[in-house]
Design a protein around this motif. Structure first.
Motif, PDB file in Angstrom:
ATOM      1  N   ASP A  10       1.002  -1.138  -0.005  1.00 23.41           N
ATOM      2  CA  ASP A  10      -0.026  -0.049  -0.131  1.00 23.41           C
ATOM      3  C   ASP A  10       1.013   1.302  -0.017  1.00 23.41           C
ATOM      4  OD1 ASP A  10      -3.179  -0.693   0.623  1.00 23.41           O
ATOM      5  OD2 ASP A  10      -1.660  -2.308   1.348  1.00 23.41           O
ATOM      6  N   LYS A  17       0.879   3.350  -5.799  1.00 19.37           N
ATOM      7  CA  LYS A  17       0.808   2.110  -4.964  1.00 19.37           C
ATOM      8  C   LYS A  17       1.583   0.832  -5.486  1.00 19.37           C
ATOM      9  CE  LYS A  17      -3.359   1.896  -2.139  1.00 19.37           C
ATOM     10  NZ  LYS A  17      -4.432   1.281  -1.923  1.00 19.37           N
ATOM     11  N   GLY A  75       0.806  -2.100  -4.853  1.00 16.68           N
ATOM     12  CA  GLY A  75       0.020  -3.248  -5.129  1.00 16.68           C
ATOM     13  C   GLY A  75       0.605  -4.506  -5.049  1.00 16.68           C
ATOM     14  N   LYS A 101      -5.451  -0.794  -8.473  1.00 14.99           N
ATOM     15  CA  LYS A 101      -4.565  -0.035  -7.168  1.00 14.99           C
ATOM     16  C   LYS A 101      -5.304   1.018  -6.616  1.00 14.99           C
ATOM     17  CE  LYS A 101      -0.258  -0.954  -9.114  1.00 14.99           C
ATOM     18  NZ  LYS A 101       1.385  -0.844  -9.627  1.00 14.99           N
ATOM     19  N   GLN A 113      -3.951  -6.691  -0.573  1.00 17.89           N
ATOM     20  CA  GLN A 113      -2.461  -7.049  -1.278  1.00 17.89           C
ATOM     21  C   GLN A 113      -1.568  -7.189  -0.283  1.00 17.89           C
ATOM     22  OE1 GLN A 113      -4.630  -4.269  -1.854  1.00 17.89           O
ATOM     23  NE2 GLN A 113      -5.396  -4.838  -3.855  1.00 17.89           N
TER      24      GLN A 113
END
Ligand SMILES: CC(=O)SCCNC(=O)CCNC(=O)[C@H](O)C(C)(C)COP(=O)(O)OP(=O)(O)OC[C@H]1O[C@@H](n2cnc3c(N)ncnc32)[C@H](O)[C@@H]1OP(=O)(O)O
Ligand SMILES: N[C@@H](CCO)C(=O)O
Length: 349
Positions: free
Chosen positions: A103, A112, A114, A201, A261
């Motif tokens: 993140d 990000k 991800g 994302k 994630q």
């Protein structure tokens, strides 16, 4: 900095500090992170002799504040007493509570990470702890405590730096993540990946997958008895069962406070755990631990069966094994505070 979700919805009460490591951080996989931020808390004061440090290692979805998720163990007048000890806990690499993870913003793209976040291992997580240790000027740790994935980190570190720890307490953990444990993680990743938004994302991407993954995980954190005792229905019905809504609720509860994630990334890191890697064998690695050790198992833990903790205790020179009777299975390490407290008192006396 913490992700939007964790900033908005974490209930962390203690002040979370940030250590910025502005250099490239190499990873075991061969890739690297351009920089690293480590979120951590400290409670209490480091004494003049610098010999009152207790380092607490959190498991999969907790955060840097053990007074929040282990409130009966860490706090004022608790066994890990904030008036007596200097207590350090760092959010782990790859998580979503302030330390660099999926993140975080990747500096070059400005987006990000991800799922583009690189593969990380328990050894990488421990190397991040080591950077924080140096930053805080800690030279000796009186007691390290870790359960589950927290135990992975502690064991790895106690093998890598045998003189650092005076005492260690490992609970519901193992020395080499088992095929069974990897299979549970794999099933959860399949649930995450079945959510077509996981790779995106934007805020909220992958949440349905995370809900399903947590429902699967609950089956390994508890056991048949836990569900029988807490989720049985006694009236006649053909739908609307308690166990069904419990599974959904637990999934939703995690979605409110965790990143899909980060969950995916940390489950891969957990699979990587093997203290024998690069050290000839697991047994050989365990013989390197110098600390006085208690390894505790939970009788009803189906995810980390107690044979795994007994094996660790057998192969560490100054170790003893303790068995806890609990209804709660693996999650007993977060719940059975009285029993854990008694074990810790034995190490601290
Ligand atoms: C930022 C942070 O918050 S991180 C800190 C929190 N989390 C962590 O640290 C991770 C580790 N902690 C955990 O895994 C858990 O909190 C544990 C293991 C300690 C305890 O688990 P819990 O989920 O609290 O316990 P339990 O399994 O009894 O579930 C109770 C919840 O399920 C709900 N519930 C129980 N039965 C049902 C049912 N049949 N249908 C729907 N909901 C149900 C209860 O109302 C309760 O809800 P609440 O949590 O909103 O009060
Ligand atoms: N319930 C714990 C279990 C992981 O071992 C967590 O979510 O962190």
């Amino acid at each position: 900095m913490p992700s939007v979700k964790s900033e908005a919805q974490s209930t962390q009460k203690s002040k979370v500090e940030l250590f910025n490591f502005d250099q490239e951080f190499g990873l075991e996989s061969g890739s690297s992170l351009p920089e690293l931020k480590i979120a951590y808390t400290t409670h209490g004061k480091l004494n003049a002799a610098k010999n009152n440090v207790v380092w607490v290692f959190h498991a999969l979805t907790a955060n840097a504040d053990p007074t929040e998720w282990w409130p009966d163990i860490v706090g004022k007048n608790k066994v890990i007493n904030t008036d007596e000890h200097f207590i350090v806990c760092a959010n782990i690499l790859g998580s979503c509570y302030g330390t660099t993870g999926p993140d975080s913003i990747e500096p070059v793209s400005g987006e990000k990470y991800g799922l583009d976040f690189p593969l990380i291992t328990i050894k990488d997580i421990v190397r991040a702890h080591e950077l924080l240790r140096q930053h805080l000027g800690i030279i000796k740790i009186k007691l390290g405590i870790g359960g589950s994935m927290g135990g992975h980190q502690l064991l790895e570190w106690a093998i890598d730096s045998p003189s650092l720890f005076e005492n260690i307490y490992l609970i519901a953990t193992n020395a080499h993540h088992s095929a069974w444990g990897i299979a549970f993680n794999s099933a959860q990743r399949l649930a995450l990946e079945a959510d077509p938004t996981l790779a995106y994302k934007y805020e909220g991407a992958g949440e349905k997958g995370l809900k399903a993954a947590r429902a699967i995980a609950m089956l390994s954190y508890r056991n048949q008895n836990t569900y029988r005792k807490t989720q049985s229905d006694f009236e006649d019905k053909i739908d609307g069962f308690k166990a069904d809504s419990y599974q959904a609720y637990q999934g939703e509860k995690l979605v409110r406070r965790f990143s899909p994630q980060a969950y995916w990334t940390l489950s891969k890191a957990m699979d990587s755990h093997n203290v024998g890697r690069g050290r000839k064998s697991v047994r050989n690695a365990l013989t390197k631990v110098k600390a006085n050790t208690i390894v505790a198992g939970i009788k009803s833990d189906i995810l980390f069966p107690f044979a795994e903790q007994r094996f660790i205790a057998k192969n560490i020179k100054n170790a003893r094994f303790e068995l806890i009777d609990s209804l709660y299975g693996h999650d007993g390490f977060l719940i059975e505070s009285e029993k854990i407290k008694n074990h810790l008192l034995k190490l601290l006396k």
